[in-house]
Design a protein around this motif. Structure first.
Motif, short mmCIF file in Angstrom:
data_model
loop_
_atom_site.label_atom_id
_atom_site.label_comp_id
_atom_site.label_asym_id
_atom_site.label_seq_id
_atom_site.Cartn_x
_atom_site.Cartn_y
_atom_site.Cartn_z
N ASP A 111 0.81 -1.22 0.00
CA ASP A 111 0.00 0.00 0.00
C ASP A 111 0.84 1.27 0.00
OD1 ASP A 111 0.90 -0.64 2.54
OD2 ASP A 111 -0.78 0.34 3.55
N VAL A 112 2.16 1.11 -0.03
CA VAL A 112 3.07 2.26 -0.14
C VAL A 112 4.10 1.93 -1.22
CG1 VAL A 112 2.79 3.00 2.25
CG2 VAL A 112 4.56 1.35 1.69
N PRO A 113 4.74 2.93 -1.83
CA PRO A 113 5.75 2.64 -2.85
C PRO A 113 6.83 1.72 -2.32
CG PRO A 113 5.18 4.97 -2.87
CD PRO A 113 4.51 4.38 -1.65
N ALA A 114 7.20 0.73 -3.13
CA ALA A 114 8.17 -0.27 -2.69
C ALA A 114 9.51 0.34 -2.31
CB ALA A 114 8.35 -1.32 -3.79
N VAL A 115 9.99 1.30 -3.10
CA VAL A 115 11.28 1.93 -2.80
C VAL A 115 11.23 2.60 -1.43
CG1 VAL A 115 12.81 3.82 -3.44
CG2 VAL A 115 12.03 2.22 -5.19
N GLU A 116 10.13 3.26 -1.15
CA GLU A 116 9.98 3.94 0.14
C GLU A 116 9.96 2.93 1.28
OE1 GLU A 116 6.29 6.13 2.39
OE2 GLU A 116 6.68 6.73 0.31
N PHE A 117 9.16 1.89 1.15
CA PHE A 117 9.04 0.92 2.24
C PHE A 117 10.34 0.17 2.50
CE2 PHE A 117 8.41 -3.55 3.44
CZ PHE A 117 7.98 -3.36 4.74
N PHE A 118 10.91 -0.43 1.46
CA PHE A 118 12.07 -1.28 1.67
C PHE A 118 13.30 -0.49 2.12
CE2 PHE A 118 9.67 -4.29 -1.05
CZ PHE A 118 9.71 -5.39 -0.20
N SER A 119 13.47 0.72 1.61
CA SER A 119 14.63 1.51 2.04
C SER A 119 14.48 1.95 3.49
CB SER A 119 14.82 2.72 1.12
OG SER A 119 13.67 3.55 1.11
N GLN A 120 13.26 2.36 3.89
CA GLN A 120 13.06 2.78 5.28
C GLN A 120 13.19 1.59 6.23
OE1 GLN A 120 12.78 5.83 6.79
NE2 GLN A 120 12.99 4.54 8.62
N ALA A 121 12.65 0.44 5.83
CA ALA A 121 12.79 -0.75 6.67
C ALA A 121 14.25 -1.12 6.86
CB ALA A 121 12.03 -1.92 6.03
N ALA A 122 15.02 -1.06 5.79
CA ALA A 122 16.44 -1.39 5.88
C ALA A 122 17.18 -0.42 6.79
CB ALA A 122 17.06 -1.39 4.48
N ARG A 123 16.84 0.85 6.70
CA ARG A 123 17.50 1.84 7.56
C ARG A 123 17.15 1.61 9.03
NH1 ARG A 123 16.40 5.35 3.07
NH2 ARG A 123 14.42 5.99 4.03
N SER A 124 15.88 1.28 9.30
CA SER A 124 15.47 1.02 10.68
C SER A 124 16.19 -0.20 11.24
CB SER A 124 13.95 0.79 10.74
OG SER A 124 13.24 1.95 10.40
N LEU A 125 16.29 -1.24 10.43
CA LEU A 125 16.93 -2.47 10.88
C LEU A 125 18.42 -2.28 11.12
CD1 LEU A 125 15.07 -4.91 8.48
CD2 LEU A 125 14.96 -4.98 10.98
N THR A 126 19.10 -1.64 10.21
CA THR A 126 20.55 -1.47 10.38
C THR A 126 20.88 -0.49 11.50
OG1 THR A 126 20.59 0.18 8.59
CG2 THR A 126 21.08 -2.10 7.99
N ALA A 127 20.00 0.48 11.74
CA ALA A 127 20.23 1.43 12.84
C ALA A 127 20.18 0.73 14.19
CB ALA A 127 19.20 2.55 12.79
N ALA A 128 19.48 -0.41 14.25
CA ALA A 128 19.36 -1.16 15.51
C ALA A 128 20.61 -2.00 15.78
CB ALA A 128 18.13 -2.05 15.46
N ARG A 129 21.56 -2.03 14.86
CA ARG A 129 22.82 -2.76 15.01
C ARG A 129 22.61 -4.24 15.39
NH1 ARG A 129 23.90 1.82 13.46
NH2 ARG A 129 25.84 2.95 13.90
N PRO A 130 21.84 -4.98 14.59
CA PRO A 130 21.65 -6.40 14.92
C PRO A 130 22.95 -7.18 14.80
CG PRO A 130 20.87 -5.93 12.70
CD PRO A 130 21.22 -4.61 13.31
N ARG A 131 23.03 -8.28 15.56
CA ARG A 131 24.22 -9.13 15.46
C ARG A 131 24.31 -9.79 14.09
NH1 ARG A 131 23.74 -12.35 21.28
NH2 ARG A 131 23.74 -10.50 22.62
N ARG A 132 23.17 -10.19 13.59
CA ARG A 132 23.10 -10.86 12.28
C ARG A 132 21.76 -10.52 11.67
NH1 ARG A 132 25.71 -12.79 7.85
NH2 ARG A 132 25.12 -14.89 7.26
N LEU A 133 21.76 -10.01 10.45
CA LEU A 133 20.55 -9.56 9.76
C LEU A 133 20.41 -10.32 8.45
CD1 LEU A 133 18.14 -7.68 9.20
CD2 LEU A 133 19.80 -5.94 8.45
N LEU A 134 19.29 -11.03 8.31
CA LEU A 134 19.03 -11.79 7.09
C LEU A 134 17.73 -11.31 6.48
CD1 LEU A 134 19.78 -14.07 9.62
CD2 LEU A 134 20.63 -15.14 7.54
#
Length: 204
Positions: free
Chosen positions: A71-94
Motif C-alpha cells: 500500500d506504499v511505494p516499494a522503494v519507500e518501504f524497503f529503504s526505510q525498513a532497511a535503515r530502521s533495521l541497520t540502525a538497531a545494530r543487529p548481530r546478524r541480519l538476514l
C-alpha cells in the motif's frame, strides 16, 4: 538462538517462524497488526519504525526480514525498513530478497531484461533500494540477502537442501516459501555470507 522475524504474518515469514521453531530456536514473530496473525506469541511492530525495531532487536542473535507492504511505494518501504533495521545494530541480519534483482546476464538484472513486465519493475527496484540501504550500513552490521529464483514461489514446506552462491540466477524452476525459510534459518545458524546479495535455489 533467539530470532526475531519481521513480517511473520506473510507467507515467507510464517514459514521462517515454523522452521525456526522446529529447529529449537526461541522465535519472536513480529506483525504490523496482531489481530490478523493466527499464531500465538506474536508481537506488534512496524519494521519502518526505528524505535520499535530497536526494542525488538535488542538481545536477539539474529533478525530475519520478510515484511512487505503493497500500500506504499516499494522503494519507500524497503529503504526505510532497511535503515530502521541497520540502525538497531543487529548481530546478524538476514533478509528475503527477490529473484528479479539477480543477474540474468553479467551486470544485467532480471528486471532490466527485454520484455520484463513494467508493472512488476517498481517492486523489484524496491528490493534494490533495500540493498543500497544495507550497503550503506556501518561495517559492523552483518547482513545478507538471500534471493530465490525469479519464479512464483509455492506455499509449501522445504523440499530439500538448497544451493547458494553468487548473484546470478541459479538453475531451477521450483522453489517454495519453505525452501526460502530453511535457507534463511540455516544461514542464521551457520553464517557463510556477509554483507552481500546471494542467490539461492533448490538443490537436486
Amino acid at each position: 538462538m533467539r530470532i526475531v522475524v519481521f513480517g511473520a504474518g506473510g507467507r515467507a515469514g510464517r514459514r521462517v517462524v515454523e522452521y525456526a521453531n522446529e529447529r529449537g530456536h526461541e522465535v519472536t514473530p513480529v506483525v504490523r497488526d496482531r489481530s490478523r496473525y493466527p499464531g500465538d506469541g506474536a508481537v506488534e511492530g512496524d519494521v519502518t519504525d526505528p524505535s520499535r525495531v530497536a526494542e525488538l532487536v535488542d538481545g536477539q542473535d539474529a533478525v530475519v526480514m520478510t515484511a512487505v507492504r503493497l500500500d506504499v511505494p516499494a522503494v519507500e518501504f524497503f529503504s526505510q525498513a532497511a535503515r530502521s533495521l541497520t540502525a538497531a545494530r543487529p548481530r546478524r541480519l538476514l533478509a528475503a530478497g527477490i529473484g528479479t534483482t539477480l543477474d540474468a546476464a553479467p551486470g544485467v538484472p532480471v528486471h532490466d531484461t527485454p520484455g520484463f513486465p513494467a508493472e512488476h519493475r517498481a517492486f523489484s527496484l524496491g528490493h534494490v533500494a533495500q540493498l543500497d540501504a544495507f550497503r550503506a550500513a556501518p561495517p559492523e552490521v552483518d547482513w545478507v540477502v538471500l534471493a530465490p529464483p525469479p519464479v512464483m514461489l509455492t506455499d509449501e514446506p522445504a523440499g530439500g537442501p538448497s544451493v547458494t552462491g553468487g548473484t546470478a540466477v541459479l538453475p531451477g524452476t521450483t522453489f517454495s516459501y519453505g525452501d526460502l525459510a530453511a535457507a534463511l534459518v540455516t544461514e542464521a545458524e551457520e553464517p557463510r555470507y556477509h554483507r552481500q546479495l546471494v542467490a539461492v535455489a533448490r538443490g537436486y
